[in-house]
Scaffold this motif. Structure first.
Motif, PDB file in Angstrom:
ATOM      1  N   UNK A 142      86.568  -8.072  54.062  1.00  0.00           N
ATOM      2  CA  UNK A 142      86.175  -6.658  54.081  1.00  0.00           C
ATOM      3  C   UNK A 142      86.443  -6.015  55.445  1.00  0.00           C
ATOM      4  N   UNK A 143      86.105  -6.709  56.510  1.00  0.00           N
ATOM      5  CA  UNK A 143      86.318  -6.146  57.858  1.00  0.00           C
ATOM      6  C   UNK A 143      87.793  -5.967  58.166  1.00  0.00           C
ATOM      7  N   UNK A 144      88.591  -6.914  57.712  1.00  0.00           N
ATOM      8  CA  UNK A 144      90.027  -6.860  57.998  1.00  0.00           C
ATOM      9  C   UNK A 144      90.724  -5.798  57.156  1.00  0.00           C
ATOM     10  N   UNK A 145      90.326  -5.648  55.917  1.00  0.00           N
ATOM     11  CA  UNK A 145      90.987  -4.678  55.030  1.00  0.00           C
ATOM     12  C   UNK A 145      90.506  -3.249  55.242  1.00  0.00           C
ATOM     13  N   UNK A 146      89.220  -3.100  55.590  1.00  0.00           N
ATOM     14  CA  UNK A 146      88.632  -1.764  55.648  1.00  0.00           C
ATOM     15  C   UNK A 146      88.178  -1.371  57.054  1.00  0.00           C
ATOM     16  N   UNK A 147      88.790  -1.975  58.071  1.00  0.00           N
ATOM     17  CA  UNK A 147      88.585  -1.565  59.477  1.00  0.00           C
ATOM     18  C   UNK A 147      87.129  -1.649  59.910  1.00  0.00           C
ATOM     19  N   UNK A 148      86.554  -2.836  59.773  1.00  0.00           N
ATOM     20  CA  UNK A 148      85.162  -3.001  60.152  1.00  0.00           C
ATOM     21  C   UNK A 148      84.915  -3.194  61.638  1.00  0.00           C
ATOM     22  N   UNK A 149      85.940  -3.584  62.379  1.00  0.00           N
ATOM     23  CA  UNK A 149      85.733  -3.939  63.781  1.00  0.00           C
ATOM     24  C   UNK A 149      85.751  -2.713  64.693  1.00  0.00           C
ATOM     25  N   UNK A 150      85.001  -2.807  65.788  1.00  0.00           N
ATOM     26  CA  UNK A 150      84.858  -1.665  66.697  1.00  0.00           C
ATOM     27  C   UNK A 150      86.177  -1.237  67.344  1.00  0.00           C
ATOM     28  N   UNK A 151      87.131  -2.121  67.432  1.00  0.00           N
ATOM     29  CA  UNK A 151      88.400  -1.770  68.080  1.00  0.00           C
ATOM     30  C   UNK A 151      89.117  -0.630  67.343  1.00  0.00           C
ATOM     31  N   UNK A 152      88.766  -0.414  66.076  1.00  0.00           N
ATOM     32  CA  UNK A 152      89.398   0.661  65.309  1.00  0.00           C
ATOM     33  C   UNK A 152      88.764   2.030  65.585  1.00  0.00           C
ATOM     34  N   UNK A 153      87.547   2.032  66.072  1.00  0.00           N
ATOM     35  CA  UNK A 153      86.770   3.270  66.128  1.00  0.00           C
ATOM     36  C   UNK A 153      87.394   4.326  67.039  1.00  0.00           C
ATOM     37  N   UNK A 154      88.029   3.864  68.110  1.00  0.00           N
ATOM     38  CA  UNK A 154      88.588   4.838  69.066  1.00  0.00           C
ATOM     39  C   UNK A 154      89.745   5.632  68.474  1.00  0.00           C
ATOM     40  N   UNK A 155      90.248   5.196  67.321  1.00  0.00           N
ATOM     41  CA  UNK A 155      91.359   5.897  66.683  1.00  0.00           C
ATOM     42  C   UNK A 155      90.909   6.709  65.464  1.00  0.00           C
ATOM     43  N   UNK A 156      89.641   7.096  65.451  1.00  0.00           N
ATOM     44  CA  UNK A 156      89.122   7.876  64.331  1.00  0.00           C
ATOM     45  C   UNK A 156      89.981   9.124  64.125  1.00  0.00           C
ATOM     46  N   UNK A 157      90.407   9.331  62.888  1.00  0.00           N
ATOM     47  CA  UNK A 157      91.228  10.493  62.552  1.00  0.00           C
ATOM     48  C   UNK A 157      92.706  10.336  62.819  1.00  0.00           C
ATOM     49  N   UNK A 158      93.119   9.229  63.461  1.00  0.00           N
ATOM     50  CA  UNK A 158      94.530   9.017  63.799  1.00  0.00           C
ATOM     51  C   UNK A 158      95.164   8.066  62.785  1.00  0.00           C
ATOM     52  N   UNK A 159      95.786   8.648  61.775  1.00  0.00           N
ATOM     53  CA  UNK A 159      96.335   7.858  60.673  1.00  0.00           C
ATOM     54  C   UNK A 159      97.365   6.840  61.141  1.00  0.00           C
ATOM     55  N   UNK A 160      98.257   7.251  62.036  1.00  0.00           N
ATOM     56  CA  UNK A 160      99.346   6.372  62.489  1.00  0.00           C
ATOM     57  C   UNK A 160      98.808   5.165  63.260  1.00  0.00           C
ATOM     58  N   UNK A 161      97.889   5.410  64.198  1.00  0.00           N
ATOM     59  CA  UNK A 161      97.332   4.320  65.011  1.00  0.00           C
ATOM     60  C   UNK A 161      96.541   3.346  64.143  1.00  0.00           C
ATOM     61  N   UNK A 162      95.697   3.901  63.274  1.00  0.00           N
ATOM     62  CA  UNK A 162      94.897   3.054  62.390  1.00  0.00           C
ATOM     63  C   UNK A 162      95.786   2.204  61.497  1.00  0.00           C
ATOM     64  N   UNK A 163      96.804   2.836  60.935  1.00  0.00           N
ATOM     65  CA  UNK A 163      97.719   2.131  60.042  1.00  0.00           C
ATOM     66  C   UNK A 163      98.417   0.985  60.756  1.00  0.00           C
ATOM     67  N   UNK A 164      98.890   1.244  61.981  1.00  0.00           N
ATOM     68  CA  UNK A 164      99.598   0.213  62.746  1.00  0.00           C
ATOM     69  C   UNK A 164      98.676  -0.956  63.070  1.00  0.00           C
ATOM     70  N   UNK A 165      97.437  -0.658  63.487  1.00  0.00           N
ATOM     71  CA  UNK A 165      96.482  -1.716  63.823  1.00  0.00           C
ATOM     72  C   UNK A 165      96.105  -2.548  62.601  1.00  0.00           C
ATOM     73  N   UNK A 166      95.877  -1.870  61.479  1.00  0.00           N
ATOM     74  CA  UNK A 166      95.509  -2.584  60.254  1.00  0.00           C
ATOM     75  C   UNK A 166      96.642  -3.476  59.767  1.00  0.00           C
ATOM     76  N   UNK A 167      97.863  -2.980  59.844  1.00  0.00           N
ATOM     77  CA  UNK A 167      99.009  -3.793  59.396  1.00  0.00           C
ATOM     78  C   UNK A 167      99.158  -5.052  60.242  1.00  0.00           C
ATOM     79  N   UNK A 168      98.902  -4.917  61.543  1.00  0.00           N
ATOM     80  CA  UNK A 168      98.946  -6.104  62.408  1.00  0.00           C
ATOM     81  C   UNK A 168      97.870  -7.106  61.988  1.00  0.00           C
ATOM     82  N   UNK A 169      96.687  -6.576  61.712  1.00  0.00           N
ATOM     83  CA  UNK A 169      95.588  -7.442  61.285  1.00  0.00           C
ATOM     84  C   UNK A 169      95.908  -8.135  59.962  1.00  0.00           C
TER      85      UNK A 169
END
Length: 260
Positions: A142-169
């Protein structure tokens, strides 16, 4: 993210949440069994809410005796709400050092974080086995698929950054519960990693995962919204605590250093 984009996300949240609920319901039914490793976090609480419709759950919660393990409070709350047959293992230092060799052997790694996190899982699996468990559900993924970790929070609203980070994960995510369970003769089932749930998560607009609400930024926002009518607020808006914080094993390095 502009106001118009946020309005679009909010306008469609009910539809996205309904689809996610349907897929999770289907995934749980495919993986249905009465036993769960139960932390009382949002992930296992969602799964337990679904499982409890079909069977009475046996929930296994582990916490390090010598620490303030946050999981206990929430696990007890949800166990009462869902009438879970709840078993708690307050493990001690001796049990930790007993399982470390087995964890290292299974993982083939001495990585401190990986070993520390897997210690709690191994103790939980052994605890469940002592009650005769052979099949067991976890909240893995769940954390890996739905961005549960705090490292994602700084990119709130940034589709490109979130997408890139999630794909790496998604390219590197791995879960020790399956190989650890196998050594004990326990089949670990992971509904969040069901192929349809994964496909949904990987194709969903990542901004549904990280959003501002109640004056804070939240990961797994879509999971929180999908189950806001069934989870108590203190669980639904529980912050993401890594397994070592929830189980109290954050202080393990101190004990290991003392032992060395």
């Amino acid at each position: 993210m502009g106001a118009a984009e946020k309005e679009d996300i909010l306008a469609n949240v009910d539809e996205v949440a309904a689809e996610l609920r349907a897929l999770l319901e289907k995934a749980v039914k495919k993986n249905l069994t009465e036993d769960m490793l139960f932390s009382g976090g949002i992930d296992t609480s969602i799964l337990a809410t679904i499982v409890s419709k079909y069977v009475r759950i046996r929930g296994f919660t582990c916490a390090f005796k010598q620490a303030n393990a946050l999981d206990l409070k929430y696990a007890k709350l949800m166990a009462k709400q869902l009438n879970i047959e709840h078993y708690i293992n307050p493990f001690d230092e001796d049990e930790i050092f007993e399982v470390i060799p087995d964890v290292v052997k299974v993982l083939g790694s001495f990585d401190p974080m990986e070993v520390r996190n897997s210690i709690t899982i191994m103790i939980g699996l052994r605890f469940a086995k002592s009650y005769g468990s052979t099949k067991l559900i976890t909240g893995d993924g769940a954390d890996e698929l739905f961005a549960g970790y705090h490292m994602y929070y700084r990119h709130v609203g940034n589709k490109e950054k979130l997408s890139a980070m999630l794909k790496r994960m998604w390219g590197i995510m791995a879960f020790s519960s399956v190989p650890l369970g196998k050594t004990l003769g326990i089949e670990v089932r992971q509904p969040f990693l069901d192929s349809e749930v994964k496909e949904f998560a990987m194709n969903m607009d990542p901004r549904y995962n990280v959003q501002e609400e109640r004056g804070e930024v939240w990961g797994k926002w879509i999971l929180r919204k999908a189950y806001e009518d069934v989870l108590p607020p203190e669980v639904r808006w529980r912050d993401k605590n890594p397994i070592e914080v929830g189980s109290g094993t954050t202080i393990l390095p101190r004990f290991m250093a003392k032992k060395i």
